[in-house]
Enzyme design. Structure first.
Site, PDB file in Angstrom:
ATOM      1  CE  LYS A  77      72.146   6.027  75.909  1.00 43.84           C
ATOM      2  NZ  LYS A  77      71.524   5.416  74.666  1.00 43.84           N
TER       3      LYS A  77
ATOM      4  CG  ASP B 167      74.832   3.868  74.671  1.00 43.35           C
ATOM      5  OD1 ASP B 167      74.779   4.314  75.885  1.00 43.35           O
ATOM      6  OD2 ASP B 167      74.040   4.018  73.641  1.00 43.35           O
TER       7      ASP B 167
ATOM      8  CB  CYS C 183      73.381   6.753  71.541  1.00 44.33           C
ATOM      9  SG  CYS C 183      72.114   5.210  71.490  1.00 44.33           S
TER      10      CYS C 183
ATOM     11  CD  GLN D 150      71.642  26.152  60.907  1.00 47.11           C
ATOM     12  OE1 GLN D 150      70.916  27.004  60.751  1.00 47.11           O
ATOM     13  NE2 GLN D 150      71.635  24.987  61.047  1.00 47.11           N
TER      14      GLN D 150
ATOM     15  CB  THR E 236      76.978   5.143  66.675  1.00 47.47           C
ATOM     16  OG1 THR E 236      75.607   5.119  66.469  1.00 47.47           O
ATOM     17  CG2 THR E 236      77.254   3.733  66.720  1.00 47.47           C
TER      18      THR E 236
HETATM   19  C1  C5J Z   1      73.900   3.675  69.871  1.00 45.12           C
HETATM   20  C2  C5J Z   1      72.810   2.327  68.234  1.00 45.12           C
HETATM   21  N1  C5J Z   1      74.540   3.660  71.156  1.00 45.12           N
HETATM   22  N2  C5J Z   1      73.488   2.802  67.202  1.00 45.12           N
HETATM   23  N3  C5J Z   1      72.871   2.665  69.415  1.00 45.12           N
HETATM   24  O1  C5J Z   1      74.245   4.581  68.996  1.00 45.12           O
HETATM   25  O2  C5J Z   1      71.759   1.682  68.173  1.00 45.12           O
END
Ligand code: C5J
Length: 222
Positions: free
Chosen positions: A130, A25, A163, A203, A159
């Site tokens: 997606k 993304d 995602c 872990q 992020t």
């Molecule tokens: C992603 C979001 N790509 N933070 N999307 O992390 O909404």
């Protein structure tokens, strides 16, 4: 076999022939002002800052013959793949599907939903659109990876805690060994990034490993 001896929490072994890099993304809507991320009140500066590190990782993968897969979080123009539960939780003044400065927010084909020019896919690279946070949900990614014979995944992008982490957990459950590139991912919230890296490798690498771009690229060249 290659080894990233310094990976955390312990050495990560991978074969470039059965490894893919997934770049999550890196879209204008997340890293540029005026997009979806900014509409939620976030400062996009931190996300923009990783572009050179992601570019170095992509270049290293391409040079080593490791396939690069790009994802874009986006929806159909008719919003038929956007559940109300997702649309209704955005900022009320600029929700997914609304017209923003870079076109309709997170809609396939709009300028904002596309990948930033610095990291643009080259011909032949797979681009997965997606509708969810995870790249496996409602996409053909799993089938592509099986067809390619992939066993290990290196992840980057944004992020970290949304995602990227969701995709890494989906991949881990599907049996892939996953490594996250620490400096080629970021969050609008520094504490969330730190926590995500820690929980991934806790872990005994319960979700996977982490390493820096320099460590990964060195292993590509080994
Ligand atoms: C992603 C979001 N790509 N933070 N999307 O992390 O909404």
């Amino acid at each position: 076999m290659r080894q990233i001896a310094a990976a955390r929490p312990f050495a990560f072994g991978f074969d470039p022939a059965t490894t893919a890099l997934i770049v999550i993304d890196m879209q204008r809507d997340f890293v540029e002002p005026g997009g979806f991320g900014a509409s939620l009140g976030n400062d996009v500066t931190r996300l923009r800052a990783i572009i050179p590190a992601v570019a170095a990782l992509i270049a290293g993968a391409r040079a080593a013959g490791v396939p690069v897969i790009h994802t874009r979080e986006c929806h159909r123009p008719d919003l038929s793949d956007l559940p109300p539960a997702k649309r209704d939780r955005g900022a009320p003044e600029l929700r997914i599907g609304d017209a923003g400065p870079m076109g309709r927010i997170l809609i396939a084909g709009e300028p904002g939903a596309d990948i930033v020019p610095e990291l643009y896919p080259v011909a032949g690279e797979l681009v997965i659109d997606k509708p969810g946070k995870g790249a496996f949900y409602a996409t053909g990614l799993s089938a592509h990876l099986v067809r390619m014979g992939t066993r290990s995944l290196i992840l980057a992008g944004v992020t970290t805690e949304v995602c990227v982490q969701t995709t890494m957990r989906e991949a881990n459950d599907r049996g892939f060994d996953c490594l996250l590139a620490e400096d080629a991912t970021d969050s609008y919230f520094p504490a969330f990034k730190t926590a995500t890296l820690e929980m991934i490798r806790a872990q005994g690498a319960i979700v996977g490993w982490t390493a820096t771009v320099a460590e990964i690229v060195e292993a590509f060249h080994a």
